[in-house]
Design a protein around this motif. Structure first.
Motif, mmCIF file in Angstrom:
data_model
loop_
_atom_site.group_PDB
_atom_site.id
_atom_site.type_symbol
_atom_site.label_atom_id
_atom_site.label_comp_id
_atom_site.label_asym_id
_atom_site.label_seq_id
_atom_site.Cartn_x
_atom_site.Cartn_y
_atom_site.Cartn_z
ATOM 1 N N ARG A 2 0.823 -1.221 0.000
ATOM 2 C CA ARG A 2 0.000 0.000 0.000
ATOM 3 C C ARG A 2 0.847 1.256 0.000
ATOM 4 N N GLY A 3 1.959 1.223 0.729
ATOM 5 C CA GLY A 3 2.832 2.384 0.816
ATOM 6 C C GLY A 3 3.451 2.762 -0.517
ATOM 7 N N LEU A 4 3.550 1.789 -1.413
ATOM 8 C CA LEU A 4 4.122 2.037 -2.735
ATOM 9 C C LEU A 4 3.042 2.147 -3.814
ATOM 10 N N ASN A 5 1.783 2.081 -3.413
ATOM 11 C CA ASN A 5 0.651 2.122 -4.352
ATOM 12 C C ASN A 5 0.737 1.006 -5.388
ATOM 13 N N LEU A 6 1.054 -0.208 -4.912
ATOM 14 C CA LEU A 6 1.155 -1.368 -5.785
ATOM 15 C C LEU A 6 -0.040 -2.284 -5.568
ATOM 16 N N THR A 7 -0.274 -3.167 -6.521
ATOM 17 C CA THR A 7 -1.359 -4.146 -6.406
ATOM 18 C C THR A 7 -0.752 -5.538 -6.267
ATOM 19 N N ARG A 8 -1.613 -6.522 -6.104
ATOM 20 C CA ARG A 8 -1.148 -7.905 -5.995
ATOM 21 C C ARG A 8 -0.453 -8.362 -7.275
ATOM 22 N N ALA A 9 -0.762 -7.710 -8.375
ATOM 23 C CA ALA A 9 -0.107 -8.053 -9.648
ATOM 24 C C ALA A 9 1.386 -7.754 -9.616
ATOM 25 N N ASN A 10 1.839 -6.917 -8.694
ATOM 26 C CA ASN A 10 3.251 -6.579 -8.580
ATOM 27 C C ASN A 10 4.040 -7.604 -7.775
ATOM 28 N N TYR A 24 8.333 0.538 -8.685
ATOM 29 C CA TYR A 24 8.836 1.658 -9.480
ATOM 30 C C TYR A 24 10.282 1.973 -9.131
ATOM 31 N N ASN A 25 11.035 2.422 -10.107
ATOM 32 C CA ASN A 25 12.420 2.820 -9.910
ATOM 33 C C ASN A 25 12.466 4.350 -9.810
ATOM 34 N N THR A 26 11.921 4.855 -8.707
ATOM 35 C CA THR A 26 11.914 6.298 -8.474
ATOM 36 C C THR A 26 12.551 6.585 -7.127
ATOM 37 N N LYS A 27 12.959 7.824 -6.948
ATOM 38 C CA LYS A 27 13.560 8.232 -5.679
ATOM 39 C C LYS A 27 12.570 8.024 -4.536
ATOM 40 N N ALA A 29 10.048 5.881 -4.312
ATOM 41 C CA ALA A 29 9.874 4.453 -4.018
ATOM 42 C C ALA A 29 11.068 3.911 -3.246
ATOM 43 N N LYS A 30 12.274 4.310 -3.641
ATOM 44 C CA LYS A 30 13.477 3.850 -2.948
ATOM 45 C C LYS A 30 13.487 4.320 -1.500
ATOM 46 N N GLU A 31 13.053 5.556 -1.259
ATOM 47 C CA GLU A 31 13.001 6.078 0.110
ATOM 48 C C GLU A 31 11.985 5.312 0.948
ATOM 49 N N LYS A 32 10.819 5.016 0.370
ATOM 50 C CA LYS A 32 9.792 4.270 1.105
ATOM 51 C C LYS A 32 10.268 2.856 1.426
ATOM 52 N N ILE A 33 10.924 2.216 0.463
ATOM 53 C CA ILE A 33 11.434 0.866 0.697
ATOM 54 C C ILE A 33 12.497 0.898 1.786
ATOM 55 N N SER A 34 13.368 1.882 1.747
ATOM 56 C CA SER A 34 14.399 2.018 2.774
ATOM 57 C C SER A 34 13.778 2.179 4.159
ATOM 58 N N LYS A 35 12.738 2.988 4.269
ATOM 59 C CA LYS A 35 12.055 3.179 5.551
ATOM 60 C C LYS A 35 11.404 1.885 6.019
ATOM 61 N N MET A 36 10.808 1.115 5.081
ATOM 62 C CA MET A 36 10.173 -0.153 5.446
ATOM 63 C C MET A 36 11.204 -1.151 5.951
ATOM 64 N N VAL A 37 12.370 -1.187 5.316
ATOM 65 C CA VAL A 37 13.426 -2.103 5.747
ATOM 66 C C VAL A 37 13.901 -1.732 7.142
#
Length: 58
Positions: A2-10, A24-27, A29-37
């Motif tokens: 949800r934080g990345l606005n993705l669906t189950r298809a991803n 997505y390969n965006t700044k 998205a990378k920041e959100k993934i880093s925070k999740m990790v």
């Protein structure tokens, strides 16, 4: 997801305690993934020998 606005298809693969997503390969998205990790691994003791690995393909 949800934080990345993705669906189950991803979701490329999930099983055995692992999962792979197509994101997505965006700044932003990378920041959100880093925070999740950081949130997922912060403060936990790793006594089982397991770990958290983030692999990015650009």
């Amino acid at each position: 997801m949800r934080g990345l606005n993705l669906t189950r298809a991803n979701i490329i693969f999930t099983g055995g305690g692992r999962f792979y997503i197509l994101a997505y390969n965006t700044k932003e998205a990378k920041e959100k993934i880093s925070k999740m990790v950081k949130r997922s691994t912060g403060g936990s003791s790793n006594t089982s020998g397991g770990g958290f690995i983030l692999q990015l393909a650009l």
